[in-house]
Design an enzyme around this catalytic site. Structure first.
Site, PDB file in Angstrom:
ATOM      1  N   GLY A  69      14.555   1.434   0.555  1.00 56.99           N
ATOM      2  CA  GLY A  69      14.639   0.238   0.152  1.00 56.99           C
ATOM      3  C   GLY A  69      15.814   0.150  -0.924  1.00 56.99           C
ATOM      4  O   GLY A  69      16.404  -0.693  -1.145  1.00 56.99           O
ATOM      5  N   ASN A 150       6.515  -5.987  -6.714  1.00 55.87           N
ATOM      6  CA  ASN A 150       5.792  -4.798  -6.639  1.00 55.87           C
ATOM      7  C   ASN A 150       4.585  -4.475  -7.589  1.00 55.87           C
ATOM      8  O   ASN A 150       3.616  -3.728  -7.216  1.00 55.87           O
ATOM      9  CB  ASN A 150       6.594  -3.649  -6.375  1.00 55.87           C
ATOM     10  CG  ASN A 150       7.624  -3.522  -7.398  1.00 55.87           C
ATOM     11  OD1 ASN A 150       8.231  -4.621  -7.666  1.00 55.87           O
ATOM     12  ND2 ASN A 150       7.679  -2.593  -8.236  1.00 55.87           N
ATOM     13  N   GLN A 178       7.957  -5.254  -0.626  1.00 55.84           N
ATOM     14  CA  GLN A 178       6.607  -5.254  -0.517  1.00 55.84           C
ATOM     15  C   GLN A 178       5.834  -6.309   0.514  1.00 55.84           C
ATOM     16  O   GLN A 178       4.634  -6.337   0.712  1.00 55.84           O
ATOM     17  CB  GLN A 178       6.004  -5.515  -1.994  1.00 55.84           C
ATOM     18  CG  GLN A 178       6.279  -4.398  -3.055  1.00 55.84           C
ATOM     19  CD  GLN A 178       5.238  -3.548  -2.916  1.00 55.84           C
ATOM     20  OE1 GLN A 178       4.304  -3.424  -2.252  1.00 55.84           O
ATOM     21  NE2 GLN A 178       6.001  -2.123  -3.455  1.00 55.84           N
ATOM     22  N   SER A 198      11.712  -1.085   3.471  1.00 55.01           N
ATOM     23  CA  SER A 198      11.557   0.593   3.308  1.00 55.01           C
ATOM     24  C   SER A 198      10.167   0.894   4.095  1.00 55.01           C
ATOM     25  O   SER A 198       8.989   0.357   3.793  1.00 55.01           O
ATOM     26  CB  SER A 198      11.234   0.713   1.942  1.00 55.01           C
ATOM     27  OG  SER A 198      10.961   2.211   1.691  1.00 55.01           O
ATOM     28  N   HIS A 200       8.402   3.495   3.972  1.00 52.83           N
ATOM     29  CA  HIS A 200       7.107   3.894   3.612  1.00 52.83           C
ATOM     30  C   HIS A 200       6.331   3.048   2.653  1.00 52.83           C
ATOM     31  O   HIS A 200       5.052   3.426   2.239  1.00 52.83           O
ATOM     32  CB  HIS A 200       7.412   5.311   2.464  1.00 52.83           C
ATOM     33  CG  HIS A 200       8.027   4.907   1.162  1.00 52.83           C
ATOM     34  ND1 HIS A 200       7.228   4.962   0.091  1.00 52.83           N
ATOM     35  CD2 HIS A 200       9.318   4.466   0.908  1.00 52.83           C
ATOM     36  CE1 HIS A 200       8.115   4.701  -1.131  1.00 52.83           C
ATOM     37  NE2 HIS A 200       9.210   4.574  -0.538  1.00 52.83           N
ATOM     38  N   CYS A 323       5.675   5.329 -17.694  1.00 51.17           N
ATOM     39  CA  CYS A 323       5.507   6.363 -18.648  1.00 51.17           C
ATOM     40  C   CYS A 323       6.250   7.710 -17.869  1.00 51.17           C
ATOM     41  O   CYS A 323       6.602   8.584 -18.402  1.00 51.17           O
ATOM     42  CB  CYS A 323       4.008   6.925 -18.857  1.00 51.17           C
ATOM     43  SG  CYS A 323       3.179   6.770 -17.212  1.00 51.17           S
TER      44      CYS A 323
HETATM   45  C1  LIG Z   1       9.539   0.771  -3.419  1.00 48.34           C
HETATM   46  C2  LIG Z   1      10.370  -0.428  -3.718  1.00 48.34           C
HETATM   47  C3  LIG Z   1      11.777  -0.311  -3.486  1.00 48.34           C
HETATM   48  C4  LIG Z   1      12.257   0.948  -3.342  1.00 48.34           C
HETATM   49  O1  LIG Z   1      12.241   1.375  -1.953  1.00 48.34           O
HETATM   50  P1  LIG Z   1      12.433   3.142  -1.719  1.00 48.34           P
HETATM   51  O2  LIG Z   1      12.483   3.257  -0.152  1.00 48.34           O
HETATM   52  O3  LIG Z   1      11.370   3.816  -2.553  1.00 48.34           O
HETATM   53  O4  LIG Z   1      13.767   3.358  -2.195  1.00 48.34           O
HETATM   54  C5  LIG Z   1      12.561  -1.433  -3.879  1.00 48.34           C
HETATM   55  N1  LIG Z   1      12.004  -2.561  -3.858  1.00 48.34           N
HETATM   56  C6  LIG Z   1      10.547  -2.951  -4.105  1.00 48.34           C
HETATM   57  C7  LIG Z   1      10.116  -4.022  -4.406  1.00 48.34           C
HETATM   58  C8  LIG Z   1       9.598  -1.577  -3.874  1.00 48.34           C
HETATM   59  O5  LIG Z   1       8.501  -1.648  -4.168  1.00 48.34           O
END
Ligand SMILES: *Cc1c(COP(=O)(O)O)cnc(C)c1O
Length: 394
Positions: A69, A150, A178, A198, A200, A323
């Protein structure tokens, strides 16, 4: 263990895992090679591209595979900015609660001479389309607004914003990381020109993602090299990862309605339960919200301590506070919706997945109630609040 941090990452689905393993074993050819073994990999790659394109209402040629992402956000935004620059348009509209992959890219563009307008996010965590419209100028080259946040899970009025951008002739990018696989997304109906996703975040592997670029949107390369991905993203494609991503997305979309119905039920049970805690408040709109997102602020405590104690009870959750990055600043998202520092520090995000049960939810509610009460027991802020030295905000 109860895993309630699916917004951070999700567990790979069995089918995606199976696809990936079998391809690492058998389908590991280079898709750019001309012999049969390579061409088989190429076929798998193109099948994945067609499947993904079909799901979001795009055509295959509009999908570019990336490392995730963050890369997708970077390339989409930089492409629109470079195109704008060529036309003398140096203004970008975005919002204050975007993911850092967007915000930090915009920061970098500001150093290159771009002007960025970050729209306010309202208390309920929503962007108002008319405010996007009002922010667009003659020299605006891009509007970038995330599909769903997110941290607080709010779903933005993307279709209305897309329609405004289309009418004004301004490119529209959305970070849909998301949203994809969780709620329906259609680039045609939503008038989206550029979109990031993304794997994952929808039960695919980490390190794999894609972006959609509407036909005719000129792209800028972040990585130069070979002619992969129509010359727009060099590097041998991660075919097993990409095929697993397509598999995970197909599965998520097929089960989307059932999953969402289940998640909404458990989510609302969590919200009702956590609302019983005194001086607590839900962050973000209760309706325009991802099925799996719960985000609360509890006055008088620190989110980090809450997380660590929940971890001791076998619950994986997250706090808005950054954090992990070594900064004690509260979440930029919670500040964007108007939470003051003290309150924003005491936040908890639960992002549930399809495996969650109502019993898990009850266990979470009880654990949070206990931990919040325990932490308040020796919190100096809480003492000031209860003795009247300070006024309660929530
Ligand atoms: C997780 C996330 C990303 C980043 O994606 P990656 O694959 O971890 O680089 C970008 N935007 C949002 C809203 C996300 O939740």
């Amino acid at each position: 263990m109860i895993y309630a941090d699916n917004a951070a990452t999700t567990k790979m689905s069995d089918a995606a895992m199976k696809t990936m393993i079998s391809l690492w074993q058998e389908g590991w050819g280079n898709p750019s090679s001309l012999y049969t073994h390579g061409q088989k990999a190429k076929e798998i790659l193109e099948k994945a591209r067609a499947d993904i394109a079909g799901i979001i209402g795009a055509s295959s040629k509009e999908i570019i595979f990336t490392s995730g992402g963050s890369e997708a956000d970077n390339q989409a935004i930089r492409s629109a900015a470079a195109y704008g620059k060529r036309q003398g348009k140096w203004h970008i509209v975005s919002s204050a609660f975007e993911h850092h992959a967007v915000l930090h890219t915009l920061k970098a563009l500001e150093k290159e001479g771009f002007e960025v307008t970050l729209l306010d996010v309202h208390e309920n965590g929503l962007i108002i389309p008319s405010e996007v419209e009002a922010a667009i100028r003659d020299d605006t080259c891009l509007v970038t607004i995330m599909y769903a946040n997110n941290e607080i899970g709010t779903i933005q009025p993307i279709r209305e914003i897309g329609a405004i951008c289309r009418e004004k002739g301004v490119l529209f990018h959305t970070d849909a990381v998301q949203a994809i696989g969780h709620i329906p997304v259609n680039v045609e109906a939503d008038h989206i020109d550029l979109l990031s996703a993304s794997a994952h975040k929808f039960h695919g592997p980490k390190g794999v993602g894609f972006f959609y670029a509407k036909k005719g949107v000129p792209l800028t390369n972040l990585i130069e090299g070979g002619a992969q991905e129509r010359g727009k993203r060099a590097g041998t494609e991660n075919v097993p990862g990409i095929a697993a991503m397509a598999e995970a997305l197909k599965e998520s979309v097929t089960a989307m309605e059932t999953t969402a119905a289940h998640l909404i039920k458990v989510r609302d049970r969590l919200i009702t339960g956590l609302r019983q805690i005194p001086h607590a408040a839900l962050n973000g709109d209760a309706c325009h919200r991802l099925p799996g997102n719960v985000n609360f602020c509890f006055e008088g405590i620190e989110g980090e301590s809450l997380l660590l104690l929940l971890d001791d009870k076998g619950i994986c959750a997250s706090s808005g506070s950054a954090c992990t990055s070594g900064s004690l600043d509260p979440s930029h998202v919670l500040l964007a919706i108007g939470r003051v520092h003290d309150v924003a520090h005491g936040s908890l995000r639960l992002s549930i997945g399809e495996d969650i049960t109502e019993t898990d939810a009850d266990e979470i509610i009880q654990a949070v109630q206990e931990v919040v009460a325990y932490l308040r027991g020796f919190s100096p802020i809480w003492r000031d609040l209860t003795t009247g030295k300070k006024d309660f905000i929530l």
